[in-house]
Write an enzyme that holds these catalytic residues in place. Structure first.
Site, mmCIF file in Angstrom:
data_model
loop_
_atom_site.group_PDB
_atom_site.id
_atom_site.type_symbol
_atom_site.label_atom_id
_atom_site.label_comp_id
_atom_site.label_asym_id
_atom_site.label_seq_id
_atom_site.Cartn_x
_atom_site.Cartn_y
_atom_site.Cartn_z
ATOM 1 N N HIS A 1 0.817 -1.233 0.074
ATOM 2 C CA HIS A 1 0.119 0.244 -0.078
ATOM 3 C C HIS A 1 0.862 1.307 -0.080
ATOM 4 C CE1 HIS A 1 -3.742 2.069 1.846
ATOM 5 N NE2 HIS A 1 -3.122 2.672 0.930
ATOM 6 N N HIS B 1 1.256 4.995 -2.076
ATOM 7 C CA HIS B 1 0.652 6.033 -2.917
ATOM 8 C C HIS B 1 1.715 7.225 -3.449
ATOM 9 C CE1 HIS B 1 -3.420 4.684 -2.373
ATOM 10 N NE2 HIS B 1 -3.300 4.882 -0.834
ATOM 11 N N ARG C 1 -2.025 8.961 -5.829
ATOM 12 C CA ARG C 1 -2.594 9.721 -4.593
ATOM 13 C C ARG C 1 -4.056 9.127 -4.421
ATOM 14 N NH1 ARG C 1 -1.027 14.308 -1.641
ATOM 15 N NH2 ARG C 1 0.786 14.627 -3.080
ATOM 16 N N ALA C 2 -4.366 8.588 -3.526
ATOM 17 C CA ALA C 2 -5.774 8.076 -3.092
ATOM 18 C C ALA C 2 -6.666 9.505 -3.035
ATOM 19 C CB ALA C 2 -5.997 7.386 -1.699
ATOM 20 N N HIS D 1 -10.867 1.225 -1.900
ATOM 21 C CA HIS D 1 -10.076 2.452 -1.339
ATOM 22 C C HIS D 1 -10.992 3.562 -1.598
ATOM 23 C CE1 HIS D 1 -7.341 5.253 0.322
ATOM 24 N NE2 HIS D 1 -6.353 4.482 0.446
ATOM 25 N N TYR E 1 -11.963 7.541 5.149
ATOM 26 C CA TYR E 1 -11.261 6.166 4.775
ATOM 27 C C TYR E 1 -11.744 5.016 5.650
ATOM 28 C CZ TYR E 1 -7.707 8.677 1.929
ATOM 29 O OH TYR E 1 -6.991 9.323 0.761
ATOM 30 N N HIS F 1 -6.073 -0.105 5.780
ATOM 31 C CA HIS F 1 -5.853 0.527 7.033
ATOM 32 C C HIS F 1 -6.472 -0.447 8.160
ATOM 33 C CE1 HIS F 1 -7.480 3.419 3.879
ATOM 34 N NE2 HIS F 1 -6.258 3.809 4.023
ATOM 35 N N GLU G 1 1.694 2.540 3.787
ATOM 36 C CA GLU G 1 0.953 3.703 3.142
ATOM 37 C C GLU G 1 1.977 5.030 3.470
ATOM 38 O OE1 GLU G 1 -3.302 5.884 2.637
ATOM 39 O OE2 GLU G 1 -2.859 4.661 4.489
#
Length: 339
Positions: free
Chosen positions: A6, A8, A70-71, A176, A192, A221, A282
């Site tokens: 995970h 980004h 990028r989420a 996500h 999130y 997460h 992350e």
């Protein structure tokens, strides 16, 4: 091998962000649209932009990061479907270039051009393109409305054409959400975690994996509220006359270790079967600071796993490498080709 599933691209060159600003400004005033979608970003600039990630990989002891746009930047609720398609392709192309330039450090995961109220089947062309480019998975947003949840739940047949293609291509999806436009929900602190928890409950309520037995979802997460309330979810499934969760979901649903304190990781390791836990950090993502209680970065999650004395070496191998290669079969093929 230590695989972080995970990551980004949070250090994008300014040229990409400037394009996005102009693209969205052009929705209100066509004169402000970008004149070209050629960003002019060189390979050298791309490599330079991910040096912070590579520095942390080396310092913290990881080898490979599964890397996606990028989420929060996906922002499926912003603009139109057409601008979303353009933005997704552009973002995914940068990920592809980085992973081609630095294949020992990064493996590609893409974003889908989702849009509120637009059928997920419209994402299939981009999904097929990503498969041809060697991507190992995608991020799937269960709430393209950005905090308002206007689309059907993940178990609805609305999503089925996308699932059919994911299975056909052997692509794994991380569930996500993106940024929140609902002021009630802070995006990383609430939206999130809400998204992770809501997705898991939707999957309990349905029977999705009877229709798609090979579909693989990763809930990030640490699964949101799920591990802490595992008894609640087991009990709800029981009341709904569903099979035990191990049979109902855990052949298809997996969780990452983006949990930013040792007690949380310890709880997760006791509650969630080890076969369903994948290492992730992350890093350079939601929480970048240093924990004053430990003196270490919150998102240095490998440190927490290393502290777990209840794990056997076989278990540790599963979390750090084995489960990632099993849950992301296209990643396993990618790594085998390199050896």
């Amino acid at each position: 091998m230590i695989i972080d599933i995970h990551g980004h691209y949070t250090t994008e060159p300014q040229a990409l962000l400037a394009f996005r600003d102009k693209q969205l400004a052009g929705l209100a005033d066509p004169m402000r649209k970008p004149a070209t979608n050629e960003l002019g970003i060189t390979d050298e600039q791309l490599v330079k932009s991910v040096e912070p990630q590579m520095k942390l990989q080396k310092e913290r002891g990881s080898d490979l990061t599964i890397f996606s746009p990028r989420a929060a930047g996906m922002a499926h609720h912003v603009g139109s479907e057409a601008t979303g398609i353009e933005w997704s392709r552009m973002s995914n192309d940068l990920i592809h270039r980085i992973c081609t330039l630095l294949p020992d450090n990064f493996a590609p995961v893409g974003q889908l051009p989702q849009h509120p109220g637009v059928a997920p089947r419209n994402c299939v062309p981009e999904l097929e393109r990503l498969a041809q480019l060697g991507f190992v998975g995608v991020n799937l947003n269960p709430d393209p409305a950005g905090g308002y949840w206007t689309d059907p739940p993940l178990t609805d047949k609305w999503w089925y054409p996308l699932y059919e293609k994911l299975c056909e291509l052997d692509m794994t999806a991380m569930i996500h959400v993106t940024s929140s436009c609902n002021p009630n929900f802070h995006y990383t602190g609430a939206h999130y975690i809400n998204g992770d928890t809501t997705a898991f409950m939707q999957l309990i309520q349905g029977n999705l994996f009877k229709d798609f037995p090979t579909l693989k979802f990763v809930i990030p997460h640490g699964g949101g509220a799920v591990p802490f309330h595992w008894g609640r979810y087991r009990g709800l499934a029981q009341e709904m006359k569903k099979p035990l969760l191990g049979e109902h979901l855990l052949k298809n649903v997996f969780f990452d270790t983006c949990v930013y304190h040792y007690p949380g990781i310890e709880l997760m390791s006791k509650v969630i079967p080890v076969d369903n836990i994948l290492f992730a950090s992350e890093m350079l993502g939601a929480v970048k600071g240093i924990d004053p209680e430990t003196g270490h970065n919150y998102d240095d999650t490998k440190r927490y796993i290393d502290q777990l004395r209840t794990l056997s070496e076989a278990d540790r191998h599963k979390i750090f490498e084995g489960n990632a290669r099993r849950v992301y079969p296209r990643l396993d093929k990618r790594l085998r080709k390199k050896t």
